[in-house]
Design an enzyme around this catalytic site. Sequence first.
Site, PDB file in Angstrom:
ATOM      1  N   GLU A   1      -1.686  -0.425 -10.502  1.00 19.85           N
ATOM      2  CA  GLU A   1      -1.451  -1.761 -11.056  1.00 19.85           C
ATOM      3  C   GLU A   1      -2.707  -2.314 -11.719  1.00 19.85           C
ATOM      4  O   GLU A   1      -2.658  -2.901 -12.807  1.00 19.85           O
ATOM      5  CB  GLU A   1      -1.000  -2.720  -9.939  1.00 19.85           C
ATOM      6  CG  GLU A   1       0.287  -2.294  -9.234  1.00 19.85           C
ATOM      7  CD  GLU A   1       0.072  -1.397  -8.030  1.00 19.85           C
ATOM      8  OE1 GLU A   1       1.004  -1.285  -7.217  1.00 19.85           O
ATOM      9  OE2 GLU A   1      -1.030  -0.795  -7.907  1.00 19.85           O
TER      10      GLU A   1
ATOM     11  N   ASP B   1      -5.256  10.361 -10.133  1.00 20.91           N
ATOM     12  CA  ASP B   1      -3.920   9.885 -10.487  1.00 20.91           C
ATOM     13  C   ASP B   1      -3.707  10.147 -11.970  1.00 20.91           C
ATOM     14  O   ASP B   1      -4.574   9.813 -12.790  1.00 20.91           O
ATOM     15  CB  ASP B   1      -3.786   8.383 -10.207  1.00 20.91           C
ATOM     16  CG  ASP B   1      -3.856   8.060  -8.721  1.00 20.91           C
ATOM     17  OD1 ASP B   1      -3.155   8.729  -7.945  1.00 20.91           O
ATOM     18  OD2 ASP B   1      -4.602   7.138  -8.347  1.00 20.91           O
TER      19      ASP B   1
ATOM     20  N   CYS C   1      -8.105   7.115  -7.274  1.00 22.65           N
ATOM     21  CA  CYS C   1      -7.739   6.177  -6.218  1.00 22.65           C
ATOM     22  C   CYS C   1      -9.016   5.526  -5.684  1.00 22.65           C
ATOM     23  O   CYS C   1      -9.988   6.230  -5.366  1.00 22.65           O
ATOM     24  CB  CYS C   1      -7.000   6.904  -5.096  1.00 22.65           C
ATOM     25  SG  CYS C   1      -6.684   5.856  -3.641  1.00 22.65           S
TER      26      CYS C   1
ATOM     27  N   GLU D   1       0.864  -1.184   0.000  1.00 22.81           N
ATOM     28  CA  GLU D   1       0.000   0.000   0.000  1.00 22.81           C
ATOM     29  C   GLU D   1       0.900   1.233   0.000  1.00 22.81           C
ATOM     30  O   GLU D   1       1.829   1.338   0.791  1.00 22.81           O
ATOM     31  CB  GLU D   1      -0.905  -0.049   1.235  1.00 22.81           C
ATOM     32  CG  GLU D   1      -2.032   0.974   1.210  1.00 22.81           C
ATOM     33  CD  GLU D   1      -1.623   2.260   1.868  1.00 22.81           C
ATOM     34  OE1 GLU D   1      -1.583   3.279   1.144  1.00 22.81           O
ATOM     35  OE2 GLU D   1      -1.335   2.262   3.069  1.00 22.81           O
TER      36      GLU D   1
ATOM     37  N   ARG E   1       3.343  10.854  -6.105  1.00 20.61           N
ATOM     38  CA  ARG E   1       2.535  11.302  -4.970  1.00 20.61           C
ATOM     39  C   ARG E   1       3.300  10.942  -3.710  1.00 20.61           C
ATOM     40  O   ARG E   1       3.755   9.815  -3.560  1.00 20.61           O
ATOM     41  CB  ARG E   1       1.157  10.615  -4.974  1.00 20.61           C
ATOM     42  CG  ARG E   1       0.267  11.081  -3.819  1.00 20.61           C
ATOM     43  CD  ARG E   1      -1.025  10.327  -3.772  1.00 20.61           C
ATOM     44  NE  ARG E   1      -1.887  10.664  -4.888  1.00 20.61           N
ATOM     45  CZ  ARG E   1      -3.079  10.102  -5.093  1.00 20.61           C
ATOM     46  NH1 ARG E   1      -3.501   9.154  -4.285  1.00 20.61           N
ATOM     47  NH2 ARG E   1      -3.818  10.470  -6.119  1.00 20.61           N
ATOM     48  N   GLY E   2       3.485  11.917  -2.831  1.00 22.20           N
ATOM     49  CA  GLY E   2       4.235  11.662  -1.609  1.00 22.20           C
ATOM     50  C   GLY E   2       5.676  11.283  -1.863  1.00 22.20           C
ATOM     51  O   GLY E   2       6.274  10.517  -1.119  1.00 22.20           O
TER      52      GLY E   2
END
Length: 275
Positions: free
Chosen positions: A222, A189, A182, A79, A250-251
């Site tokens: 994925e 995304d 998401c 995750e 992201r992040g």
Amino acid sequence: MENSPLVLGKNTTYDNEYAPSRLHRIERALGRSAIKHLKSFNGMDIWRLYEMTYLNLNGLPEVCMGIMKVPASSRYIVESKSLKLYELSFTMTKFKSLKDVETVFARDLSRLLECEVEVKLFEVKNKEFAFETPKGICLEEQDFAKTISFKSYEYSPKVLSHAEGKKTVSKIYYTNLFRSLCPVTSQPDHATVMIEYKGFAPNEESLLNYLVSLRNHQGFHEQCVELIYSDIMHALEPSELTVSAFFTRRGGIDINPVRTNLKDQKFSSVRFIRQ
């Protein structure tokens, strides 16, 4: 989804000391079960890490970047937010060398996902993260894209069709317009999607329409690539097909899944300008 809840979409605290317990995994089968015509494939998920930092034995901060590769055959994916929290937990932990950090990272991810995860960490001055330019036919730059009306933004694999004449082609198509959502947070995304195709020529307009129809699709990176791969395989039946998605970060992490029907495919880490 395992024993602990997802951390995506939730307020979290950050660890300054090495915390492998932050890692959380998700079964791939959860996303794949939603794909109506799931096809078999080979593949790899390529993750790039841009914000790694730790302390050397003298307490001086060190920074690095990394590439992580997870085989598509693994039962689990990691995750993404839990990976970020795990990555940040190295911040105030001392390591003898960059190689030691790399070894620990690979060991923890391999244990979590129950497969061999390849991890390579690099100093900032490395050239592994240089930009490349997409190759092939950019679908939204073709003349038809200037005249057709896009009205549907709901998943529509039925729009896929062959071009007239049944001519065999070997081409690369790509779009920079791909967006999905998401499935946990509904945050957008964005990605460049590349399709390496050999077989009866696809109708390029239908291909772009199909990719645009996924604009509101909710799926992990994925799963989105596996959906696109399976839909094209089912509708167009190419002899060779590779679908790659290059998602924006992201992040401090970007994820780049690749799915193909080719054997012995080498999965290199390609980075485009938006990444």
